[in-house]
Structure formats: C-alpha cells, structure tokens
Write an enzyme that holds these catalytic residues in place. Structure first.
Site, PDB file in Angstrom:
ATOM      1  N   CYS A 113       0.813  -1.223   0.000  1.00 12.44           N
ATOM      2  CA  CYS A 113       0.000   0.000   0.000  1.00 12.44           C
ATOM      3  C   CYS A 113       0.846   1.273   0.000  1.00 12.44           C
ATOM      4  CB  CYS A 113      -0.951   0.000   1.191  1.00 12.44           C
ATOM      5  SG  CYS A 113      -2.091  -1.379   1.148  1.00 12.44           S
ATOM      6  N   HIS A 250      -3.385   7.326   2.475  1.00  8.33           N
ATOM      7  CA  HIS A 250      -3.776   6.013   1.970  1.00  8.33           C
ATOM      8  C   HIS A 250      -5.201   5.725   2.443  1.00  8.33           C
ATOM      9  CE1 HIS A 250      -3.919   1.891   0.918  1.00  8.33           C
ATOM     10  NE2 HIS A 250      -3.765   1.426   2.150  1.00  8.33           N
ATOM     11  N   ASN A 280      -9.979  -0.113  -0.376  1.00 11.44           N
ATOM     12  CA  ASN A 280      -8.519  -0.044  -0.299  1.00 11.44           C
ATOM     13  C   ASN A 280      -7.940  -0.589  -1.604  1.00 11.44           C
ATOM     14  OD1 ASN A 280      -5.801  -0.357   0.217  1.00 11.44           O
ATOM     15  ND2 ASN A 280      -6.071  -1.326   2.224  1.00 11.44           N
TER      16      ASN A 280
HETATM   17  O1  UT7 Z   1      -3.801  -1.144   3.510  1.00  6.38           O
HETATM   18  C1  UT7 Z   1      -3.005  -1.760   4.456  1.00  6.38           C
HETATM   19  C2  UT7 Z   1      -3.440  -1.402   5.785  1.00  6.38           C
HETATM   20  N1  UT7 Z   1      -4.601  -2.173   6.182  1.00  6.38           N
HETATM   21  C3  UT7 Z   1      -5.398  -1.615   7.045  1.00  6.38           C
HETATM   22  O2  UT7 Z   1      -5.207  -0.473   7.365  1.00  6.38           O
HETATM   23  C4  UT7 Z   1      -6.489  -2.426   7.677  1.00  6.38           C
HETATM   24  C5  UT7 Z   1      -6.458  -2.135   9.140  1.00  6.38           C
HETATM   25  N2  UT7 Z   1      -7.505  -2.770   9.873  1.00  6.38           N
HETATM   26  C6  UT7 Z   1      -8.796  -2.380   9.783  1.00  6.38           C
HETATM   27  O3  UT7 Z   1      -9.143  -1.527   9.010  1.00  6.38           O
HETATM   28  C7  UT7 Z   1      -9.774  -3.009  10.739  1.00  6.38           C
HETATM   29  O4  UT7 Z   1      -9.081  -3.707  11.745  1.00  6.38           O
HETATM   30  C8  UT7 Z   1     -10.802  -3.930  10.058  1.00  6.38           C
HETATM   31  C9  UT7 Z   1     -11.747  -3.123   9.217  1.00  6.38           C
HETATM   32  C10 UT7 Z   1     -10.068  -4.951   9.202  1.00  6.38           C
HETATM   33  C11 UT7 Z   1     -11.629  -4.661  11.109  1.00  6.38           C
HETATM   34  O5  UT7 Z   1     -12.252  -3.738  11.977  1.00  6.38           O
HETATM   35  P1  UT7 Z   1     -12.158  -3.923  13.560  1.00  6.38           P
HETATM   36  O6  UT7 Z   1     -12.962  -2.884  14.161  1.00  6.38           O
HETATM   37  O7  UT7 Z   1     -10.686  -3.973  13.916  1.00  6.38           O
HETATM   38  O8  UT7 Z   1     -12.862  -5.308  13.759  1.00  6.38           O
HETATM   39  P2  UT7 Z   1     -12.257  -6.648  14.345  1.00  6.38           P
HETATM   40  O9  UT7 Z   1     -11.226  -7.216  13.447  1.00  6.38           O
HETATM   41  O10 UT7 Z   1     -11.898  -6.390  15.757  1.00  6.38           O
HETATM   42  O11 UT7 Z   1     -13.547  -7.571  14.273  1.00  6.38           O
HETATM   43  C12 UT7 Z   1     -14.714  -7.296  15.032  1.00  6.38           C
HETATM   44  C13 UT7 Z   1     -15.730  -8.362  14.729  1.00  6.38           C
HETATM   45  C14 UT7 Z   1     -15.160  -9.767  14.797  1.00  6.38           C
HETATM   46  O12 UT7 Z   1     -16.108 -10.601  15.407  1.00  6.38           O
HETATM   47  P3  UT7 Z   1     -15.950 -11.035  16.938  1.00  6.38           P
HETATM   48  O13 UT7 Z   1     -14.644 -11.742  17.005  1.00  6.38           O
HETATM   49  O14 UT7 Z   1     -15.975  -9.752  17.708  1.00  6.38           O
HETATM   50  O15 UT7 Z   1     -17.147 -11.899  17.142  1.00  6.38           O
HETATM   51  C15 UT7 Z   1     -14.998 -10.149  13.364  1.00  6.38           C
HETATM   52  O16 UT7 Z   1     -15.104 -11.537  13.156  1.00  6.38           O
HETATM   53  O17 UT7 Z   1     -16.235  -8.200  13.401  1.00  6.38           O
HETATM   54  C16 UT7 Z   1     -16.161  -9.449  12.724  1.00  6.38           C
HETATM   55  N3  UT7 Z   1     -15.985  -9.206  11.310  1.00  6.38           N
HETATM   56  C17 UT7 Z   1     -17.018  -8.952  10.478  1.00  6.38           C
HETATM   57  N4  UT7 Z   1     -18.342  -8.867  10.686  1.00  6.38           N
HETATM   58  C18 UT7 Z   1     -19.122  -8.581   9.647  1.00  6.38           C
HETATM   59  C19 UT7 Z   1     -14.845  -9.164  10.588  1.00  6.38           C
HETATM   60  N5  UT7 Z   1     -15.127  -8.892   9.301  1.00  6.38           N
HETATM   61  C20 UT7 Z   1     -16.454  -8.755   9.219  1.00  6.38           C
HETATM   62  C21 UT7 Z   1     -17.334  -8.464   8.156  1.00  6.38           C
HETATM   63  N6  UT7 Z   1     -18.638  -8.369   8.415  1.00  6.38           N
HETATM   64  N7  UT7 Z   1     -16.896  -8.224   6.893  1.00  6.38           N
END
Ligand code: UT7
Length: 323
Positions: A113, A250, A280
C-alpha cells in the site's frame, strides 16, 4: 536546484462497481458493518480483460493527456504494484510497450500500500540525480485477484484501480515555496511481516497465494506509524500541519484516516477521503484520491499537499509536495 514537479495526473477504474450489499449473499456481513468499521460503500472489481497493465496504461494515458505530453516525452516509468500481470517481466515494461515507448526504462516497485509514496520518492531521486527529466509514476492494482472471497475479514476491504502522475524536472529556488516534491520520509520493518501478507509466491509455494491480514493488529500500529513518519516529514520541511492545504492519505479505513488527522492536528476539511468510493486499492489509493480532488477543483496549482501510506511489510512513508 532541480525539483520534481507534477505536470499532470490521471486515473482508471474497472467498469464493474461492487456495493457492500453485493457481499451479503456471499459471506456473513452487512452494509452497516462495513460502513461503520471502514467507511467503505463500494469498490471497483476488474473483469477478466482488465488487468494491472491495462488499468495502469489507461491511467498513464490520462496523466499524459492532462500534462499535454506523449509517451515520447517520458524517460522512465515507475509502477507501484503488488499485483503484477506476471511474476516477470515487470508490468512497468509491459505498460511501456503498450504505450508504444521503446526508449528509456521502466521498473516495478513493491511496497504494497505504500508503493505509490515509495515510487514518487524514488522518481524524485532519479530526476534530481539527472537520470530522468520526466517520469510516469503509476500505482495500479488488481487485489481482487488475490483475495480469498470466502474470508469476510478481508474480501470486503479491497478494490481495483490505477492512478498516475507525470513528474517533470523544473528549476526551484530550494525553498518551501517551490513547486514539486519538497520532502519525503520512508520506513519499513519486516518484524510485522505476518500481520499482512500473501500466503504464496514463486520462491516458496510456486503459487500466487491469497491475502491474509490480522486487521486488528494492523489497525493498532497504523496511526502511530503514520503520524511518526509525517512528523519526520514536517520536521525535514520545517512546516506544521497548519501550513498544509491538503492531506491525501492512503485509503484503507476512514477510522485510521480520522484518527491520524486528529492526532496531527490536520483540519477535517483538508482531508481527502475516497475510501467510500474505491475501498482499499493498495498502491493505487493515493493517486486515485489525488485524481478525485484534482478533478473536483480542490487541489490546485501551488497547493501544499501531503501524501501518506502504510501497508504490508510493514512499509510506511510520506511525501510533501507543492502541486
Ligand atoms: O492497507 C493496508 C493497511 N490495512 C489496514 O489499514 C487495515 C487495518 N484494519 C482495519 O481496518 C480493521 O481492523 C478492520 C476493518 C479490518 C476490522 O475492523 P475492527 O474494528 O478492527 O474489527 P475486528 O477485526 O476487531 O472484528 C470485530 C468483529 C469480529 O467478530 P468477533 O470476534 O468480535 O465476534 C470479526 O469476526 O467483526 C467481525 N468481522 C465482520 N463482521 C461482519 C470481521 N469482518 C467482518 C465483516 N462483516 N466483513
């Protein structure tokens, strides 16, 4: 002194738009979750006939048109991509051929990225070192090809597209009032490799592999890394956040963008956000955001613009330039 000035820019997006709701039948997710957690509303997804090379070529042609130049005027093509058409030759060389360009040289740059930020900083060195007068810097990606479409934690986040700028050597006075690239700061640290990677490659599995990410871990490091490298860039240039006209980060997650801008004291109205439109797009995200803000009249000649990115590796970096 020689400065690398932006003479033109352009972008290209695949024809097909995929809305958040289109995922609802594929994986357990919802438009509401995706919008709340990321700010993404839609992304473009490449068809079989749309590739990193074809999108990169289209963005390059648009940038050349806006610069009033032709491929004959370009000495170097630097393509930032992690999704090349082939393992080799470099997709930059394929784009060079598609443009009918049989002089000069072209190479790919791989910083995921952060690729476009790395590529602009690199092109600036070639220009200031006298090795090139005009450089096409392209970010082009087809991340849809390396997604695991059954993994809801990654497949909803990424999109395809390309953006490009033409950088041209011009005389500057050596002050912050000059147009062109004014400062850059690049970083990487491979200790974070397993937090965002592709689980395949020519030398390990002999396959292309799929993107794997520990999103929460990436999120945890993102804001600190982004703000550190921007503060280093501000220090190098002797400016503060108040001096900026536009912050073009980004586009991975609206919450990361907001938190970074807040920590740096960059006013909300100076932040260019396109993650809602493109998702992204990795190395294409910054030049795509630039293309939107230039087309709608926000970014104008003479504006002070800060580019920033962070991604797999981890890699991260910032470039300050006067448009
Ligand atoms: O470009 C390179 C850089 N990349 C990034 O900057 C990505 C950085 N990370 C993020 O943007 C975020 O961490 C995410 C968008 C990937 C995830 O958001 P989050 O607020 O950190 O959520 P999380 O990973 O803590 O997940 C929360 C919950 C989980 O369920 P449990 O374990 O709490 O029951 C996930 O399984 O959300 C669940 N989850 C989803 N639910 C519905 C994960 N993906 C999804 C989804 N739809 N697509």
């Amino acid at each position: 002194m020689i400065r690398s000035v932006v003479r033109g820019n352009g972008a290209a997006l695949p024809r097909r738009i995929m809305k958040n709701a289109d995922f609802e039948g594929m994986v357990e997710t919802s438009d509401e979750w995706i919008v709340q957690r990321t700010g993404i509303r839609q992304r473009h997804v490449a068809a079989d006939d749309e590739t990193t090379a074809s999108l990169g070529e289209a963005a390059a042609r648009a940038a050349l048109d806006s610069a009033g130049l032709t491929p004959a005027d370009i000495d170097l093509i630097v393509l930032a991509t992690s999704t090349p058409n082939n393992t080799f030759p470099a997709t930059a060389v394929e784009i060079q051929n598609r443009l009918g360009m049989h002089h000069g040289f072209a190479f790919d740059m791989q910083a995921v990225c952060s690729g476009f930020v790395y590529a602009v900083a690199t092109a600036d060195l070639y220009i200031r070192g006298g090795l090139a007068k005009r450089v096409l810097v392209i970010g082009s990606e087809t991340f849809s090809r390396i997604l695991d479409w059954s993994d809801r934690s990654t497949c909803v986040l990424f999109g395809d597209g390309a953006g490009a700028v033409v950088l041209e050597a011009a005389e500057g006075e050596g002050s912050i009032a000059d147009r062109g690239v004014l400062a850059a700061s690049l970083r990487s640290d491979g200790v974070h490799k397993d937090k965002l990677f592709v689980d395949g490659g020519p030398s390990t599995t002999g396959t292309v592999g799929h993107l794997r990410m520990e999103g929460r871990e990436v999120f945890k490091h993102a804001v600190g890394m982004i703000t550190d490298v921007i503060e280093a860039t501000f220090a190098e240039a002797g400016i503060t956040a108040q001096d900026l006209d536009w912050f073009v980060p980004h586009q991975a997650n609206k919450r990361i963008i907001d938190a970074s801008a807040k920590k740096l004291g960059i006013a909300e109205q100076k932040v260019v956000v396109t993650v809602d439109l493109h998702g992204n797009t990795s190395a294409a995200s910054v030049p795509l955001a630039l293309s939107v803000a230039v087309a709608d009249g926000r970014i104008k000649k003479g504006d002070l613009v800060l580019l920033e990115a962070m991604g797999g590796g981890f890699t991260w970096g910032a470039v300050l330039l006067r448009w």
